[in-house]
Design an enzyme around this catalytic site. Structure first.
Site, PDB file in Angstrom:
ATOM      1  N   ASP A   1       1.450   5.175  -0.403  1.00 35.30           N
ATOM      2  CA  ASP A   1       1.067   4.000  -1.185  1.00 35.30           C
ATOM      3  C   ASP A   1      -0.188   3.379  -0.577  1.00 35.30           C
ATOM      4  OD1 ASP A   1       1.322   2.268  -3.309  1.00 35.30           O
ATOM      5  OD2 ASP A   1       2.645   0.885  -2.250  1.00 35.30           O
TER       6      ASP A   1
ATOM      7  N   HIS B   1      -5.667  -8.481  -5.199  1.00 38.23           N
ATOM      8  CA  HIS B   1      -4.282  -8.597  -4.727  1.00 38.23           C
ATOM      9  C   HIS B   1      -4.268  -8.792  -3.208  1.00 38.23           C
ATOM     10  CE1 HIS B   1       0.014  -7.748  -4.251  1.00 38.23           C
ATOM     11  NE2 HIS B   1      -0.306  -6.837  -3.335  1.00 38.23           N
TER      12      HIS B   1
ATOM     13  N   GLU C   1       5.146  -4.401  -8.745  1.00 38.21           N
ATOM     14  CA  GLU C   1       3.752  -4.145  -8.378  1.00 38.21           C
ATOM     15  C   GLU C   1       3.165  -3.227  -9.443  1.00 38.21           C
ATOM     16  OE1 GLU C   1       3.453  -2.967  -4.204  1.00 38.21           O
ATOM     17  OE2 GLU C   1       3.371  -5.102  -3.663  1.00 38.21           O
TER      18      GLU C   1
ATOM     19  N   GLU D   1       0.805  -0.720 -10.592  1.00 43.14           N
ATOM     20  CA  GLU D   1      -0.042   0.261  -9.917  1.00 43.14           C
ATOM     21  C   GLU D   1      -0.279   1.451 -10.848  1.00 43.14           C
ATOM     22  OE1 GLU D   1       0.938   1.322  -5.908  1.00 43.14           O
ATOM     23  OE2 GLU D   1       1.992  -0.565  -5.502  1.00 43.14           O
TER      24      GLU D   1
ATOM     25  N   ASP E   1       5.842  -0.286  -8.233  1.00 41.22           N
ATOM     26  CA  ASP E   1       6.352  -0.222  -6.858  1.00 41.22           C
ATOM     27  C   ASP E   1       7.146  -1.502  -6.581  1.00 41.22           C
ATOM     28  OD1 ASP E   1       6.701   0.601  -4.235  1.00 41.22           O
ATOM     29  OD2 ASP E   1       4.805  -0.280  -3.570  1.00 41.22           O
TER      30      ASP E   1
ATOM     31  N   LYS F   1      10.353  -1.730   0.240  1.00 39.97           N
ATOM     32  CA  LYS F   1       9.563  -0.981  -0.745  1.00 39.97           C
ATOM     33  C   LYS F   1      10.213   0.318  -1.192  1.00 39.97           C
ATOM     34  CE  LYS F   1       5.608  -3.394  -0.473  1.00 39.97           C
ATOM     35  NZ  LYS F   1       4.800  -3.818  -1.607  1.00 39.97           N
TER      36      LYS F   1
HETATM   37 CA    CA Z   1       2.640  -1.025  -3.438  1.00 34.25          CA
END
Ligand code: CA
Length: 432
Positions: free
Chosen positions: A125, A132, A197, A199, A231, A251
């Site tokens: 990641d 951000h 998140e 992404e 995520d 995570k």
């Molecule tokens: Ca992330």
């Protein structure tokens, strides 16, 4: 650079004999042709396919692949993949001689179960979203939001592939060690600051040998394509555990990827120059090239949709809570991530997945996480039905969407990346 060129497969006038691919709003017109895996009831194995309108073309049944999997497609060199794209485009075009043969290789998407695009190898990641990184840094370090290495090195960490799920799944709210600012000691509890998140996922196609870095101008030749990626993150767990080694259990309880991989060939019309703001350092030579500067970025519009349980019960389809874009959000390009990841000799394998990092735009309402949208949880957002959210509640369904548009070209989309939060301790339905 091996950047795909615009050719006759991008012709906006091109129409397909698959009628649904000609509909104005479809994500999957004949100009897109993303790859994924699917199965029907009774199938023992996943089968490689291409999305076309509301149908999937079975690549093996269409005589385009020796076996059911996508492995051989993923390992193609860019020129070979462009050839396959041309074959698909010509075969699916209105009036094609392949119409009769390929009609029997179509499966309605509604009848297919869509799987992960491939068996995911390693998952890395990154943290390319500079707005951000700055906004989150500000919450922790108001005077010094962006750490000094950020503009020199693409920041990343190694994650876990085993908890990456395909769109459409549900997962239990994670528990973890949480210690509030007033607490004397941490306790084990369900996360109260569960977040998203926004992404993009980057799938690696061709591997490199250990000890052989991938040069910046070769980097895109190792990329299979892009997908949407959520995520999910437990911010309270993250705050207590993240120093000194970075994210860990905050995570890796669930991540969600969309089922269709949009190739760099399909994205050729939507490339943009990669520019650094005036005064910022130029990338080191191994991360720089004229091709990266000329067209290293991709213009991809991104959206986050939230449907609460109350909305679902009342037939409300949900609110768009954020709109952002890849090229405005990202401080590094796809090619730079591949070149940097391998500069030390690290071997990438076919099926490895990179997360881009949260792709927040410059303004608060363009944020790709609730942490930013709610200003660290202090200012909840109000939804159209009057509900408020600082972080996710049980029953919330989050859907990421993405598309590319440019005058003179057909709009292409990424489909959906959807996941639902279940209460802590809930048994997770068996996924794909
Ligand atoms: Ca992330």
């Amino acid at each position: 650079m091996t950047a795909a060129r615009i050719d006759d497969t991008h012709d906006p006038q091109l129409r397909s004999w698959v009628e649904s691919a000609n509909a104005a709003g479809t994500d999957f017109p004949i100009q897109n042709l993303p790859f994924g895996r699917f199965r029907e009831t009774g199938d023992a194995h996943w089968r490689g396919g291409v999305a076309i309108g509301d149908q999937v073309l079975d690549l093996h049944r269409a005589g385009l692949l020796p076996g059911p999997g996508l492995d051989t497609v993923m390992r193609l060199r860019p020129g070979e993949r462009a050839d396959l794209r041309r074959t698909l485009s010509q075969g699916l075009a209105a009036g094609s001689a392949r119409h009769a043969a390929w009609r029997d290789a179509l499966v309605p998407m509604a009848r297919a179960q869509l799987g992960l695009p491939c068996q995911i190898g390693d998952y890395t990641d990154f943290y390319v979203g500079i707005h951000h990184a700055t906004a989150v840094g500000k919450l922790f370090r108001p005077d010094n939001p962006l750490l000094p290495n950020y503009k020199w090195v693409p920041i990343g960490y190694h994650g876990r592939a085993s908890t990456v799920n395909v769109s459409g799944h549900a997962f239990a709210r994670p528990q973890g060690q949480i210690k509030g600012p007033q607490d004397d000691a941490p306790r084990l509890a369900p996360s109260q600051r569960l977040d998203i998140e926004l992404e993009l996922g980057i799938f690696i196609g061709r591997p490199n040998a250990q000890g052989q870095p991938i040069a910046i101008d070769e980097a895109e030749g190792h990329v299979f394509g892009l997908a949407l990626f959520n995520d999910w993150s437990a911010r309270d767990v993250q705050a207590w555990e993240y120093q000194p080694l970075g994210p860990f259990l905050a995570k890796n309880f669930a991540s969600t990827v969309s089922p269709w991989v949009v190739t760099l060939e399909a994205l050729a019309p939507f490339r943009q120059p990669f520019v650094r703001p005036a005064g910022d350092p130029a990338p080191l030579p191994y991360l720089d090239s004229p091709a990266v500067r000329e067209h290293g970025a991709f213009a991809i519009a991104l959206e986050v949709w939230l449907q609460t349980e109350a909305m679902r019960r009342s037939g409300h389809t949900g609110d768009c809570i954020s709109r952002s874009g890849f090229s405005e959000a990202a401080y590094w390009t796809v090619a730079q991530l591949v070149a940097h990841h391998t500069v030390n000799g690290c071997a990438l394998q076919s099926g490895d997945l990179f997360g881009s990092g949260t792709l927040s735009g410059p303004a608060r309402e363009q944020a790709g996480s609730l942490l930013e949208l709610s200003n660290g949880g202090k200012q909840p957002i109000t939804l159209s039905n009057g509900e408020q959210r600082s972080f996710l509640a049980d029953g919330d369904t989050v859907t990421l969407r993405g598309h590319c548009e440019r005058p003179g070209f057909r709009r292409i989309g990424f489909g959906e990346c959807t996941g639902t939060v279940l209460p802590a301790g809930a048994r997770m339905p068996a996924g794909a």
